[in-house]
Design an enzyme around this catalytic site. Structure first.
Site, mmCIF file in Angstrom:
data_model
loop_
_atom_site.group_PDB
_atom_site.id
_atom_site.type_symbol
_atom_site.label_atom_id
_atom_site.label_comp_id
_atom_site.label_asym_id
_atom_site.label_seq_id
_atom_site.Cartn_x
_atom_site.Cartn_y
_atom_site.Cartn_z
ATOM 1 N N LYS A 67 68.278 -22.454 28.166
ATOM 2 C CA LYS A 67 68.987 -21.249 27.714
ATOM 3 C C LYS A 67 70.494 -21.517 27.663
ATOM 4 O O LYS A 67 70.899 -22.622 27.305
ATOM 5 C CB LYS A 67 68.607 -20.050 28.581
ATOM 6 C CG LYS A 67 67.081 -19.847 28.648
ATOM 7 C CD LYS A 67 66.677 -18.583 29.344
ATOM 8 C CE LYS A 67 65.158 -18.468 29.369
ATOM 9 N NZ LYS A 67 64.690 -17.200 29.967
ATOM 10 N N GLY A 108 62.084 -14.065 33.714
ATOM 11 C CA GLY A 108 63.251 -13.940 34.576
ATOM 12 C C GLY A 108 63.153 -12.851 35.616
ATOM 13 O O GLY A 108 64.136 -12.541 36.289
ATOM 14 N N GLU A 120 54.498 -15.265 26.127
ATOM 15 C CA GLU A 120 55.487 -14.938 27.151
ATOM 16 C C GLU A 120 55.621 -13.425 27.264
ATOM 17 O O GLU A 120 56.377 -12.805 26.502
ATOM 18 C CB GLU A 120 56.846 -15.539 26.793
ATOM 19 C CG GLU A 120 56.856 -17.045 26.747
ATOM 20 C CD GLU A 120 58.287 -17.575 26.790
ATOM 21 O OE1 GLU A 120 58.584 -18.352 27.702
ATOM 22 O OE2 GLU A 120 59.096 -17.191 25.938
ATOM 23 N N GLU A 165 64.211 -13.227 24.019
ATOM 24 C CA GLU A 165 65.650 -13.003 24.129
ATOM 25 C C GLU A 165 66.322 -13.020 22.767
ATOM 26 O O GLU A 165 67.429 -12.496 22.610
ATOM 27 C CB GLU A 165 66.261 -14.049 25.073
ATOM 28 C CG GLU A 165 65.830 -13.844 26.510
ATOM 29 C CD GLU A 165 66.028 -15.053 27.402
ATOM 30 O OE1 GLU A 165 65.625 -14.969 28.578
ATOM 31 O OE2 GLU A 165 66.564 -16.080 26.942
ATOM 32 N N HIS A 173 61.706 -16.430 20.600
ATOM 33 C CA HIS A 173 61.788 -16.106 22.030
ATOM 34 C C HIS A 173 62.197 -14.649 22.186
ATOM 35 O O HIS A 173 62.961 -14.113 21.390
ATOM 36 C CB HIS A 173 62.802 -17.029 22.715
ATOM 37 C CG HIS A 173 62.738 -16.981 24.211
ATOM 38 N ND1 HIS A 173 63.290 -15.961 24.943
ATOM 39 C CD2 HIS A 173 62.178 -17.838 25.110
ATOM 40 C CE1 HIS A 173 63.082 -16.186 26.226
ATOM 41 N NE2 HIS A 173 62.406 -17.315 26.350
ATOM 42 N N ASN A 229 63.305 -24.770 29.026
ATOM 43 C CA ASN A 229 64.293 -24.063 28.216
ATOM 44 C C ASN A 229 65.509 -23.747 29.079
ATOM 45 O O ASN A 229 65.465 -22.855 29.934
ATOM 46 C CB ASN A 229 63.672 -22.777 27.657
ATOM 47 C CG ASN A 229 64.665 -21.960 26.847
ATOM 48 O OD1 ASN A 229 65.723 -22.443 26.442
ATOM 49 N ND2 ASN A 229 64.324 -20.703 26.610
ATOM 50 N N SER A 233 58.410 -16.666 34.227
ATOM 51 C CA SER A 233 58.574 -16.885 35.671
ATOM 52 C C SER A 233 57.639 -17.958 36.212
ATOM 53 O O SER A 233 57.138 -17.863 37.340
ATOM 54 C CB SER A 233 58.381 -15.569 36.446
ATOM 55 O OG SER A 233 59.393 -14.643 36.131
#
Length: 250
Positions: free
Chosen positions: A12, A170, A164, A96, A94, A10, A208
């Site tokens: 992003k 991250g 996740e 985010e 996701h 991904n 990560s």
């Protein structure tokens, strides 16, 4: 057919035309490895990447889609547009999007329906925050996300669920083996109870994932692949993750 892990990158909000060279290297080098490889570049690169990767085994996907097939939604991208640009997968739910754009599970479910209508295979993400983990809420949070994000239309269709933990995305942190196994057992039980033999989704881990921990994660029981963020932006970082699937149990 033997199981093949899916290693999904991904990108992003990263990547311009010059980044297409990275995809070419990944496509070339991944031929000697066993994993299925998917790349999720920004939408601006999808048609260009589809062209340069034509004839390779790399799967292309979008990072999100709108729940409607078309309409007056300035700045949004429909699942049909992703499909037309060369995508065959799409990431939905996701963290985010859930937290940064305040997307509720009900909206994620509508996006999954849109993806299926367009012929895209969805990767549906779930995961708890650090506060939820520390508050002992992981199981109820994941259970709610599964119940409310997965529509009935998934029955009999190909899809992926990616666990996740939000606190591991991250941050450099990664869930322990026990935490991953607990989450995966919950997901498998839920899917078996709700869909039975009508679905056989692949379960991915994200958060990560990098060269130093990919082998350990992919070796865990029930882990069918990884959804990789920052480490997928260069071939140097991504290829060792792809290679780690070679020795993972099938």
């Amino acid at each position: 057919m033997p199981h093949r892990h899916l290693i999904a990158g991904n990108w992003k909000m990263n990547g311009v035309k010059a980044s297409l060279a990275v995809a070419e290297v990944i496509a070339t080098q991944s031929r000697s490895h066993s994993a299925r490889v998917a790349l999720f570049p920004p939408a601006t690169l999808l048609p260009l990447m589809a062209d340069i990767l034509k004839g390779t085994d790399i799967i292309l996907g979008g990072q999100d889609c709108h729940h409607a097939d078309s309409g007056a939604y300035t700045g949004d991208i429909s699942a049909a547009m992703l499909k037309d640009a060369g995508a065959s997968m799409v990431i939905l739910g996701h963290s985010e999007r859930r937290h940064g754009h305040l997307e509720p599970c009900a909206l994620v479910a509508r996006k999954v329906q849109a993806a299926l209508r367009a012929g895209l295979e969805p990767i549906i993400c779930i995961g708890e925050t650090l506060d939820q983990r520390q508050g002992g809420l992981t199981i109820p949070v994941l259970s709610r996300q599964l119940a409310d994000s997965l529509p009935e239309e998934l029955k009999g269709r190909e899809f992926q669920v990616s666990y996740e933990p939000v606190w591991a995305i991250g941050t450099g942190l990664i869930a322990s083996d026990a935490q991953i196994l607990e989450a995966f057992a919950l997901i498998r039980r839920y899917l078996d109870q709700r869909f039975g033999a009508h679905v056989a989704p692949h379960l991915l881990y994200g958060g990560s994932v990098k060269a130093t921990n990919a082998g350990q994660v992919l070796a865990l029981e029930g882990v069918s692949g990884a959804l990789v963020g920052g480490a997928s932006l260069t071939a140097e970082d991504f290829m060792p993750i792809i290679a780690a699937a070679d020795s993972a149990p099938v």
